[in-house]
Design a protein around this motif. Structure first.
Motif, PDB file in Angstrom:
ATOM      1  N   CYS A  14      42.453  37.385  38.047  1.00  0.00           N
ATOM      2  CA  CYS A  14      41.886  36.375  37.149  1.00  0.00           C
ATOM      3  C   CYS A  14      40.360  36.410  37.172  1.00  0.00           C
ATOM      4  N   TYR A  15      39.765  36.339  35.991  1.00  0.00           N
ATOM      5  CA  TYR A  15      38.316  36.338  35.856  1.00  0.00           C
ATOM      6  C   TYR A  15      37.701  34.956  36.046  1.00  0.00           C
ATOM      7  N   CYS A  51      44.184  38.512  33.267  1.00  0.00           N
ATOM      8  CA  CYS A  51      45.474  37.872  33.543  1.00  0.00           C
ATOM      9  C   CYS A  51      46.534  38.345  32.555  1.00  0.00           C
ATOM     10  N   ARG A  52      46.160  38.405  31.281  1.00  0.00           N
ATOM     11  CA  ARG A  52      47.114  38.833  30.259  1.00  0.00           C
ATOM     12  C   ARG A  52      47.612  40.258  30.526  1.00  0.00           C
ATOM     13  N   VAL A  66      44.138  29.188  41.401  1.00  0.00           N
ATOM     14  CA  VAL A  66      45.300  29.387  40.532  1.00  0.00           C
ATOM     15  C   VAL A  66      44.833  30.201  39.326  1.00  0.00           C
ATOM     16  N   ALA A  67      45.462  31.343  39.094  1.00  0.00           N
ATOM     17  CA  ALA A  67      45.054  32.215  37.996  1.00  0.00           C
ATOM     18  C   ALA A  67      45.238  31.513  36.654  1.00  0.00           C
ATOM     19  N   CYS A  68      44.275  31.709  35.740  1.00  0.00           N
ATOM     20  CA  CYS A  68      44.320  30.982  34.466  1.00  0.00           C
ATOM     21  C   CYS A  68      45.454  31.460  33.563  1.00  0.00           C
ATOM     22  N   GLY A  69      45.816  32.731  33.653  1.00  0.00           N
ATOM     23  CA  GLY A  69      46.898  33.280  32.840  1.00  0.00           C
ATOM     24  C   GLY A  69      46.505  33.588  31.413  1.00  0.00           C
ATOM     25  N   LYS A  70      45.249  33.320  31.039  1.00  0.00           N
ATOM     26  CA  LYS A  70      44.837  33.463  29.649  1.00  0.00           C
ATOM     27  C   LYS A  70      43.704  34.464  29.427  1.00  0.00           C
ATOM     28  N   CYS A  71      42.923  34.761  30.453  1.00  0.00           N
ATOM     29  CA  CYS A  71      41.841  35.729  30.280  1.00  0.00           C
ATOM     30  C   CYS A  71      42.432  37.124  30.095  1.00  0.00           C
TER      31      CYS A  71
END
Length: 219
Positions: free
Chosen positions: A183-184, A197-198, A189-194
């Protein structure tokens, strides 16, 4: 014993490279860079944990001048990290980061007489960063060896692999992916959207595998 310097961010790709180097019989020297990135503390934690697992020597170098250069959302908190898909290179691209890293890695590799330098770049399934291409790495190897006494080969075993291939290979080698971070934006907790993460989630999904790190609940 032959030695390999592995540039390790604490992420999945560079960690796999370090495991591959060890499998190929190299004594691993892990090299980690701090450049005031948003998730610096988490990346450093992951780097040391993986190196402990591998029994690797560790070298940590501060390159905070990268943040002074700016122009990217990893170090500039005034810029918002892109959360939408696009064909354009995202603003998480840190100008010439891999060129800077490889230049310093060349000096460290000479110091420790490492005949190989591993870097986990991939051009097949990435964000389109210009310093992650095979052409760039080939040119970088030439210029760093022209300026040194001790020569090294820059190895990019993941360059043409998809994220799914990377996940599969990591699982085959028993890589402790739960101790890696992609995660950037967030370090807990990883954002899941950058973009990062994608790409990671896409790799696990296509590999029919479960990612053990924590992600924010996606709406």
């Amino acid at each position: 014993m032959k030695k390999a310097l592995c540039i390790m961010s604490g992420g999945m790709d560079s960690t796999l490279c370090a495991y591959m180097a060890k499998k190929e019989g190299y004594e691993v020297v892990g090299l980690h860079f701090n450049y005031s990135q948003r998730t610096q503390d988490k990346e450093k934690e992951c780097f040391y944990k993986i190196c402990e697992i591998l029994g690797a020597k560790t070298v940590e170098i501060d390159t905070n001048f990268i943040a002074q250069i700016g122009g990217n959302s990893l170090t500039d908190r005034d810029l918002e990290i892109r959360k939408t898909m696009s064909d354009e290179v995202p603003n998480t691209y840190v100008p010439f980061r891999n060129g800077i890293f490889l230049s310093i890695a060349a000096a460290v590799a000479e110091r420790y007489e490492c005949e190989a330098i591993y870097i986990g770049v991939t051009q097949a399934d990435g964000s389109g960063y210009p310093d992650c291409t095979a052409e760039f790495i080939k040119a970088a190897q030439k210029f760093i060896n022209l300026g040194r006494v001790y020569q090294s080969t820059v190895k990019t075993p993941l360059i043409n692999l998809s994220k799914a291939d990377i996940v599969k290979e990591a699982l085959n080698l028993g890589v402790a992916l739960e101790y890696t971070w992609s995660c950037y934006e967030n370090g807990v907790v990883a954002c899941g959207k950058c973009d990062s993460c994608r790409l990671r989630l896409k790799g696990f999904s296509k590999a029919n595998a479960v990612d053990k790190i924590a992600y924010a609940k996606l709406s």
